[in-house]
Design a protein around this motif. Structure first.
Motif, mmCIF file in Angstrom:
data_model
loop_
_atom_site.group_PDB
_atom_site.id
_atom_site.type_symbol
_atom_site.label_atom_id
_atom_site.label_comp_id
_atom_site.label_asym_id
_atom_site.label_seq_id
_atom_site.Cartn_x
_atom_site.Cartn_y
_atom_site.Cartn_z
ATOM 1 N N GLN A 67 0.918 -1.422 -0.262
ATOM 2 C CA GLN A 67 0.462 -0.194 0.108
ATOM 3 C C GLN A 67 1.300 1.406 -0.138
ATOM 4 O O GLN A 67 2.348 1.398 0.336
ATOM 5 C CB GLN A 67 -0.813 -0.228 1.372
ATOM 6 C CG GLN A 67 -1.518 -1.383 1.063
ATOM 7 C CD GLN A 67 -2.729 -1.210 0.578
ATOM 8 O OE1 GLN A 67 -3.173 -0.317 0.315
ATOM 9 N NE2 GLN A 67 -3.465 -2.189 -0.086
ATOM 10 N N PRO A 68 0.369 2.356 -0.400
ATOM 11 C CA PRO A 68 1.525 3.613 -0.472
ATOM 12 C C PRO A 68 1.026 3.905 0.561
ATOM 13 O O PRO A 68 1.058 5.833 0.377
ATOM 14 C CB PRO A 68 0.773 4.114 -1.361
ATOM 15 C CG PRO A 68 -1.031 4.275 -1.839
ATOM 16 C CD PRO A 68 -1.025 2.235 -1.551
ATOM 17 N N ASP A 69 1.982 3.888 1.519
ATOM 18 C CA ASP A 69 1.330 3.860 3.780
ATOM 19 C C ASP A 69 3.131 4.848 3.302
ATOM 20 O O ASP A 69 3.896 4.897 2.649
ATOM 21 C CB ASP A 69 2.201 3.316 4.577
ATOM 22 C CG ASP A 69 2.827 2.368 4.244
ATOM 23 O OD1 ASP A 69 3.660 2.188 4.718
ATOM 24 O OD2 ASP A 69 2.628 0.882 3.466
ATOM 25 N N PRO A 70 3.047 6.040 4.356
ATOM 26 C CA PRO A 70 3.935 7.292 3.920
ATOM 27 C C PRO A 70 4.900 5.970 4.369
ATOM 28 O O PRO A 70 6.805 6.732 3.513
ATOM 29 C CB PRO A 70 3.957 7.860 5.093
ATOM 30 C CG PRO A 70 2.464 7.979 5.526
ATOM 31 C CD PRO A 70 1.779 6.529 5.189
ATOM 32 N N ASP A 71 5.704 5.666 5.062
ATOM 33 C CA ASP A 71 7.081 4.987 5.330
ATOM 34 C C ASP A 71 7.254 4.306 4.587
ATOM 35 O O ASP A 71 8.537 4.330 3.955
ATOM 36 C CB ASP A 71 6.383 3.567 6.632
ATOM 37 C CG ASP A 71 6.174 4.290 8.165
ATOM 38 O OD1 ASP A 71 6.421 5.747 8.053
ATOM 39 O OD2 ASP A 71 5.761 3.506 8.952
ATOM 40 N N LEU A 72 6.570 3.147 3.564
ATOM 41 C CA LEU A 72 7.319 2.510 2.698
ATOM 42 C C LEU A 72 7.425 3.650 1.343
ATOM 43 O O LEU A 72 8.385 3.353 0.728
ATOM 44 C CB LEU A 72 5.912 1.536 2.501
ATOM 45 C CG LEU A 72 6.424 0.582 0.436
ATOM 46 C CD1 LEU A 72 7.704 0.103 1.555
ATOM 47 C CD2 LEU A 72 5.462 -0.165 0.270
ATOM 48 N N VAL A 73 6.866 4.505 0.784
ATOM 49 C CA VAL A 73 6.965 5.237 0.116
ATOM 50 C C VAL A 73 7.814 6.161 0.711
ATOM 51 O O VAL A 73 9.321 6.477 -0.497
ATOM 52 C CB VAL A 73 5.854 6.258 -0.234
ATOM 53 C CG1 VAL A 73 6.932 7.916 -0.854
ATOM 54 C CG2 VAL A 73 5.048 5.782 -0.541
ATOM 55 N N ARG A 74 8.474 6.269 1.683
ATOM 56 C CA ARG A 74 10.173 7.039 1.852
ATOM 57 C C ARG A 74 11.075 6.228 1.595
ATOM 58 O O ARG A 74 12.327 6.428 1.468
ATOM 59 C CB ARG A 74 10.141 7.814 3.515
ATOM 60 C CG ARG A 74 11.166 7.981 4.088
ATOM 61 C CD ARG A 74 11.734 8.929 3.025
ATOM 62 N NE ARG A 74 10.610 10.681 3.160
ATOM 63 C CZ ARG A 74 10.912 10.992 2.569
ATOM 64 N NH1 ARG A 74 12.210 11.249 1.051
ATOM 65 N NH2 ARG A 74 10.093 12.590 1.747
ATOM 66 N N PHE A 75 10.609 5.255 1.989
ATOM 67 C CA PHE A 75 12.266 3.456 1.557
ATOM 68 C C PHE A 75 11.883 3.784 0.420
ATOM 69 O O PHE A 75 13.394 3.850 0.071
ATOM 70 C CB PHE A 75 11.475 2.793 1.914
ATOM 71 C CG PHE A 75 11.689 1.289 1.924
ATOM 72 C CD1 PHE A 75 13.382 1.054 2.499
ATOM 73 C CD2 PHE A 75 11.979 0.082 0.744
ATOM 74 C CE1 PHE A 75 14.175 0.267 2.044
ATOM 75 C CE2 PHE A 75 12.318 -0.545 -0.103
ATOM 76 C CZ PHE A 75 13.274 -0.507 1.043
#
Length: 252
Positions: A232-240
């Protein structure tokens, strides 16, 4: 290159054969590096654990040979030209990270598949694939840019690249409306990432972020895929992904 005259043991009261003389000299250089320009002889002696009288003799020798210099008001010392030359030589001899090295490091930080695609020649091509997470139907991605995250990223960032004249519907979730795609491409530019959810293959979701060259032009993308229930495009994964793509700048 300037020839340096070797230090002769007769020129000072200590030399390379004396116990710990080299370690003490290096400790004094480290003291100046750590404490900064203007460090006094007393501070250097304390930091390096050298008796004051020995410290003064060593400092004079290090200054004479260019490893240290006296600051203009003569109150302390700073690193000299020869120390700077050593630091530069060390930096130049350290190999830079390769794209594959960075990818291997990033893969160790995620449970999802992670791949690198190139947009060179306005063609989507995977140049570093995750050996533990194969992309099922990988050829479909380049043939249906409108239906996957890495393809949409390419459409959004690479001038002159457009979707196929006929939008193929690969699953019931595939976007097949040009106006909807145009809106999504604008969102990709503003948000910094592209996403897909079961649009190319049922059960699969993915995210993609741009990889840039040293001039900040988008030359490829970092593509992450996995289960539609987990990616999912959650902030933590996008930031990674964004941080990962920053490490790949200039390597593609």
């Amino acid at each position: 290159m300037t020839a340096h005259v070797p230090i002769r043991s007769s020129e000072a009261t200590f030399g390379g054969r004396q116990p710990h003389a080299v370690q003490k000299a290096l400790g004094m250089l480290e003291a100046v590096a750590q404490l900064g320009p203007g460090t006094t002889a007393k501070e250097i002696a304390t930091f390096a654990g050298v008796p004051p009288a020995t410290a003064y003799r060593m400092l004079n020798l290090l200054v004479a040979d260019g490893y240290l210099v006296r600051v203009p008001d003569l109150s302390g010392f700073a690193l000299g030209r020869r120390t700077a030359e050593l630091a530069q030589a060390a930096a130049e001899s350290t190999p830079s990270e390769s794209l594959h090295d960075v990818m291997e490091d990033l893969r160790g930080c995620t449970r999802f598949g992670l791949h690198v695609a190139s947009f060179a020649g306005s063609r989507l091509r995977f140049v570093d694939q995750d050996p533990d997470h194969e992309i099922v139907a990988i050829t479909t991605l380049s043939k249906s840019l409108h239906a996957n995250a890495i393809g949409k990223l390419m459409l959004a960032h690479v001038p002159g690249v457009g979707p196929d004249a006929e939008f193929r519907r690969l699953t019931e979730f595939t976007m097949c409306e040009r106006e909807s795609l145009a809106r999504e491409l604008r969102d990709i530019i503003s948000s910094g990432y592209a996403k897909e959810c079961q649009e190319t293959r049922l059960g699969r979701a993915a995210l993609a972020v741009p990889i840039r060259d040293s001039s900040s032009f988008v030359v490829g993308g970092l593509y992450l895929h996995g289960s539609a229930a987990k990616v999912q495009p959650d902030p933590d994964l996008v930031r990674f992904l964004v941080d990962g793509s920053a490490r790949l700048t200039g390597l593609l």
